[in-house]
Write an enzyme that holds these catalytic residues in place. Structure first.
Site, PDB file in Angstrom:
ATOM      1  N   TYR A  75      39.898  17.261  59.220  1.00 47.79           N
ATOM      2  CA  TYR A  75      38.975  17.254  58.081  1.00 47.79           C
ATOM      3  C   TYR A  75      37.636  17.844  58.489  1.00 47.79           C
ATOM      4  O   TYR A  75      37.010  18.581  57.724  1.00 47.79           O
ATOM      5  CB  TYR A  75      38.778  15.826  57.552  1.00 47.79           C
ATOM      6  CG  TYR A  75      38.032  15.816  56.243  1.00 47.79           C
ATOM      7  CD1 TYR A  75      38.719  15.981  55.038  1.00 47.79           C
ATOM      8  CD2 TYR A  75      36.650  15.705  56.201  1.00 47.79           C
ATOM      9  CE1 TYR A  75      38.043  16.012  53.840  1.00 47.79           C
ATOM     10  CE2 TYR A  75      35.961  15.738  55.007  1.00 47.79           C
ATOM     11  CZ  TYR A  75      36.666  15.898  53.819  1.00 47.79           C
ATOM     12  OH  TYR A  75      35.992  15.948  52.630  1.00 47.79           O
ATOM     13  N   PHE A 127      29.212  42.089  38.076  1.00 44.21           N
ATOM     14  CA  PHE A 127      30.617  41.725  38.183  1.00 44.21           C
ATOM     15  C   PHE A 127      30.800  40.468  37.347  1.00 44.21           C
ATOM     16  O   PHE A 127      29.912  39.626  37.275  1.00 44.21           O
ATOM     17  CB  PHE A 127      31.089  41.521  39.630  1.00 44.21           C
ATOM     18  CG  PHE A 127      32.562  41.217  39.645  1.00 44.21           C
ATOM     19  CD1 PHE A 127      33.482  42.211  39.366  1.00 44.21           C
ATOM     20  CD2 PHE A 127      33.027  39.925  39.829  1.00 44.21           C
ATOM     21  CE1 PHE A 127      34.841  41.929  39.273  1.00 44.21           C
ATOM     22  CE2 PHE A 127      34.387  39.642  39.749  1.00 44.21           C
ATOM     23  CZ  PHE A 127      35.296  40.644  39.469  1.00 44.21           C
ATOM     24  N   THR A 128      31.972  40.336  36.722  1.00 39.90           N
ATOM     25  CA  THR A 128      32.208  39.288  35.711  1.00 39.90           C
ATOM     26  C   THR A 128      31.812  37.882  36.187  1.00 39.90           C
ATOM     27  O   THR A 128      30.979  37.220  35.563  1.00 39.90           O
ATOM     28  CB  THR A 128      33.684  39.293  35.293  1.00 39.90           C
ATOM     29  OG1 THR A 128      34.498  39.196  36.465  1.00 39.90           O
ATOM     30  CG2 THR A 128      34.042  40.568  34.553  1.00 39.90           C
ATOM     31  N   ASP A 218      26.806  41.335  47.741  1.00 36.84           N
ATOM     32  CA  ASP A 218      28.172  40.936  47.425  1.00 36.84           C
ATOM     33  C   ASP A 218      29.039  41.752  48.370  1.00 36.84           C
ATOM     34  O   ASP A 218      29.309  42.939  48.138  1.00 36.84           O
ATOM     35  CB  ASP A 218      28.510  41.222  45.959  1.00 36.84           C
ATOM     36  CG  ASP A 218      29.942  40.809  45.628  1.00 36.84           C
ATOM     37  OD1 ASP A 218      30.749  40.639  46.568  1.00 36.84           O
ATOM     38  OD2 ASP A 218      30.265  40.674  44.436  1.00 36.84           O
ATOM     39  N   LYS A 261      39.725  40.399  49.323  1.00 30.66           N
ATOM     40  CA  LYS A 261      39.760  41.868  49.263  1.00 30.66           C
ATOM     41  C   LYS A 261      39.726  42.433  50.682  1.00 30.66           C
ATOM     42  O   LYS A 261      40.749  42.460  51.362  1.00 30.66           O
ATOM     43  CB  LYS A 261      38.593  42.394  48.433  1.00 30.66           C
ATOM     44  CG  LYS A 261      38.777  42.227  46.929  1.00 30.66           C
ATOM     45  CD  LYS A 261      38.475  40.842  46.460  1.00 30.66           C
ATOM     46  CE  LYS A 261      38.360  40.716  44.962  1.00 30.66           C
ATOM     47  NZ  LYS A 261      38.111  39.333  44.553  1.00 30.66           N
ATOM     48  N   ARG A 385      39.261  47.300  32.141  1.00 21.16           N
ATOM     49  CA  ARG A 385      37.877  47.088  32.543  1.00 21.16           C
ATOM     50  C   ARG A 385      37.015  47.853  31.552  1.00 21.16           C
ATOM     51  O   ARG A 385      36.528  48.933  31.805  1.00 21.16           O
ATOM     52  CB  ARG A 385      37.610  47.563  33.973  1.00 21.16           C
ATOM     53  CG  ARG A 385      38.306  46.746  35.031  1.00 21.16           C
ATOM     54  CD  ARG A 385      37.530  45.544  35.549  1.00 21.16           C
ATOM     55  NE  ARG A 385      37.724  44.306  34.822  1.00 21.16           N
ATOM     56  CZ  ARG A 385      37.668  43.102  35.400  1.00 21.16           C
ATOM     57  NH1 ARG A 385      37.486  42.968  36.692  1.00 21.16           N
ATOM     58  NH2 ARG A 385      37.793  42.008  34.684  1.00 21.16           N
ATOM     59  N   PHE A 452      38.694  38.148  29.065  1.00 17.23           N
ATOM     60  CA  PHE A 452      39.755  39.103  29.396  1.00 17.23           C
ATOM     61  C   PHE A 452      40.955  38.434  30.060  1.00 17.23           C
ATOM     62  O   PHE A 452      42.065  38.937  29.978  1.00 17.23           O
ATOM     63  CB  PHE A 452      39.216  40.222  30.301  1.00 17.23           C
ATOM     64  CG  PHE A 452      38.565  39.729  31.560  1.00 17.23           C
ATOM     65  CD1 PHE A 452      37.229  39.363  31.557  1.00 17.23           C
ATOM     66  CD2 PHE A 452      39.287  39.616  32.736  1.00 17.23           C
ATOM     67  CE1 PHE A 452      36.626  38.889  32.715  1.00 17.23           C
ATOM     68  CE2 PHE A 452      38.694  39.160  33.898  1.00 17.23           C
ATOM     69  CZ  PHE A 452      37.353  38.785  33.882  1.00 17.23           C
TER      70      PHE A 452
HETATM   71  N1  F0G Z   1      32.616  40.129  43.551  1.00 16.67           N
HETATM   72  C1  F0G Z   1      33.391  41.206  43.338  1.00 16.67           C
HETATM   73  C2  F0G Z   1      32.798  42.564  43.511  1.00 16.67           C
HETATM   74  C3  F0G Z   1      34.724  41.052  42.979  1.00 16.67           C
HETATM   75  O1  F0G Z   1      35.467  42.135  42.772  1.00 16.67           O
HETATM   76  C4  F0G Z   1      35.249  39.742  42.821  1.00 16.67           C
HETATM   77  C5  F0G Z   1      36.625  39.540  42.411  1.00 16.67           C
HETATM   78  C6  F0G Z   1      34.417  38.651  43.047  1.00 16.67           C
HETATM   79  C7  F0G Z   1      33.107  38.884  43.416  1.00 16.67           C
HETATM   80  C8  F0G Z   1      34.887  37.233  42.867  1.00 16.67           C
HETATM   81  O2  F0G Z   1      35.695  36.851  43.909  1.00 16.67           O
HETATM   82  O3  F0G Z   1      37.919  36.462  42.828  1.00 16.67           O
HETATM   83  O4  F0G Z   1      37.413  35.627  45.120  1.00 16.67           O
HETATM   84  O5  F0G Z   1      36.358  34.564  43.162  1.00 16.67           O
HETATM   85  N2  F0G Z   1      37.333  40.456  41.905  1.00 16.67           N
HETATM   86  C9  F0G Z   1      38.723  40.373  41.565  1.00 16.67           C
HETATM   87  C10 F0G Z   1      39.167  41.685  40.987  1.00 16.67           C
HETATM   88  C11 F0G Z   1      39.101  39.198  40.733  1.00 16.67           C
HETATM   89  O6  F0G Z   1      40.317  41.764  40.528  1.00 16.67           O
HETATM   90  O7  F0G Z   1      38.405  42.660  41.012  1.00 16.67           O
HETATM   91  P1  F0G Z   1      36.912  35.829  43.732  1.00 16.67           P
END
Ligand code: F0G
Length: 460
Positions: A75, A127-128, A218, A261, A385, A452
């Protein structure tokens, strides 16, 4: 000789395979209706080539799998945490690490720690999940990316760059004290996987620090970004991407990371900082949302896989093969005259649905329609997108109508072969030839957040 130049190939070979189910077009017509024309709602087993995302879809190496057997599932104080910490310090150069289950866990915590209600948060395009966490923490996102980023036909080599003038104008307008921090995404996912130059991040750092503003990287695809710097920026051609990445990260004060990624794993992320007080706050907060500060929502084995993936991903020959596979697909589509975002991005090829389906108005979601059509045509799954991803203005409720209306063909790392890319290219080309037959969509269900993922549509 049939080759114009010496061919290249991946610096690895296949050891384990995962069989895929083959479906018919008739099957797929049924599945897409059941999924409400949303590729997120398809079952993965009904997909042939899955280009939905490069997130968590990577193939791990034998070395990473071996590391998973060495998971220390204590833990507290897992040795895999210390391996990960050592590699983050060595490879990115940040002092302190807090692991999280994935990128958005890191974004949530950093936004809450750094944003005071009413503050602004500039960034090189949104980013979303990043923007949503900034908004939930009481901030207002402001896009300060260069104009070229919004133009799919501009061939500018660093379309991820911050426009320093836009950033400076914002500082003048609201005052440095009302800016929580600036986010630098590298590469910029929503702009088409476009890189940021060292020269630019260095200048952003200088301007931000002059006004007491922190720079948050990021770092999700920052290794891929470093490859572009090596290929495109003067003075970096002979430097290994490991060295470039470290210099790049040195112009930021903190980073959020989705390890799913660049880092060649299926789950994991972290937030890394240089400031002790901020680290203390994050280390306190992670216990509420993710888990103790030495695991942050991850199993010990997952931290080990990420620590090892980090070392593999930073190798020049791996990274060259990664980006060149994406380029290979882009070049094939170019031969068919398919409209795309150019230059090609690091993790994906982005089809320009505005030009592809020029007869479908943006209010009828042309990119969403194209992604659905592509699935029906060949079982290739991609992602919208465009207007669906952009969502609505949180004050007026109106739909954002982004200039970029794209379909993302995202390439998972070390997963598909060149033959898979050929199949994808053929299918896109066939749809392009028959594009006049395509019809738009209407939205029949809309979720409140990140619509989305779960929105449903019907054919018009
Ligand atoms: N920042 C970027 C540039 C991303 O592309 C993503 C995720 C995140 C943050 C968030 O990270 O998914 O680990 O919580 N992108 C994925 C995509 C979902 O399909 O582009 P996460």
């Amino acid at each position: 000789m049939r080759f114009e130049r010496r061919p290249w190939a991946e610096p690895f070979k296949v050891k384990v395979v995962e069989p895929l189910k083959m479906t018919t077009q008739q099957d797929r017509e049924k599945y897409i209706v059941e999924a409400g024309y949303n590729t997120f709602l398809l079952r993965s087993e009904d997909v042939y080539i899955d280009l939905l995302t490069d997130s968590g879809t990577n193939a791990m190496s034998d070395n990473q799998w071996a590391g998973m057997m060495l998971g220390d599932e204590a833990y507290a104080g897992s040795k895999n945490y210390y391996n990960l910490e050592a590699n983050v310090q060595k490879i990115y150069g940040y002092k302190y690490l807090v692991p999280t289950h994935q990128g958005r866990g890191a974004e949530n915590m950093l936004s809450q720690c750094l944003i005071k209600k009413g503050q602004y948060v500039p960034g090189n395009m949104y980013f979303t999940t990043t923007r949503l966490h900034q908004e939930l923490a009481g901030g207002t996102f402001v896009d300060v990316i260069v104009d070229e980023a919004h133009d799919p036909e501009s061939d500018f080599l660093f379309k991820g760059n911050v426009c320093l003038q836009k950033f400076e104008d914002l500082i003048k307008r609201v005052g440095g004290e009302n800016i929580a921090y600036i986010t630098i995404g590298a590469t910029v996912n929503m702009a088409g996987g476009q890189p940021v130059s060292i020269e630019n991040i260095k200048a952003v750092n200088a301007l931000a620090h002059k006004h007491g503003i922190k720079v948050v990287l990021d770092a999700t695809r920052a290794m891929e970004n470093a490859y572009y710097i090596q290929q495109r920026e003067a003075g970096y051609a002979n430097k290994p991407i490991a060295e470039i990445l470290k210099e790049f990260a040195s112009y930021s004060d903190a980073a959020t990371m989705s390890g799913k990624k660049d880092l060649l794993v299926n789950i994991g992320g972290f937030v890394a900082v240089n400031d002790w007080d901020l680290f203390e706050e994050l280390r306190n907060m992670v216990v509420i949302y993710e888990g103790l500060h030495t695991y942050g929502g991850l199993a010990g084995r997952d931290m080990e896989a990420m620590a090892r993936g980090m070392e593999e991903a930073i190798q020049d020959d791996y990274m060259a093969s990664r980006i060149r596979q994406v380029e290979y697909l882009g070049n094939l589509l170019d031969e068919y005259g398919v409209p795309m975002v150019k230059p090609f991005g690091g993790h994906a090829i982005f089809l320009d649905a505005r030009r592809f389906y020029s007869h479908i108005p943006q209010s009828q979601y042309p990119a969403q329609a194209l992604a659905a059509d592509l699935y029906v045509n060949s079982g290739v799954r991609t992602m919208e997108r465009g207007v669906v991803s952009a969502g609505r203005n949180k004050d007026t409720g109106e739909e954002f109508m982004p200039k970029l209306e794209l379909v993302r063909l995202t390439i998972p790392r070390r997963v598909y072969t060149q033959a898979h890319m050929d199949v994808v290219a053929y299918s896109v080309a066939e749809l392009y030839e028959n594009r006049h037959k395509a019809r738009g969509l209407k939205m029949v269900y809309e979720p409140k957040y990140l619509r989305f993922f779960q929105a449903r549509f019907e054919k018009i």
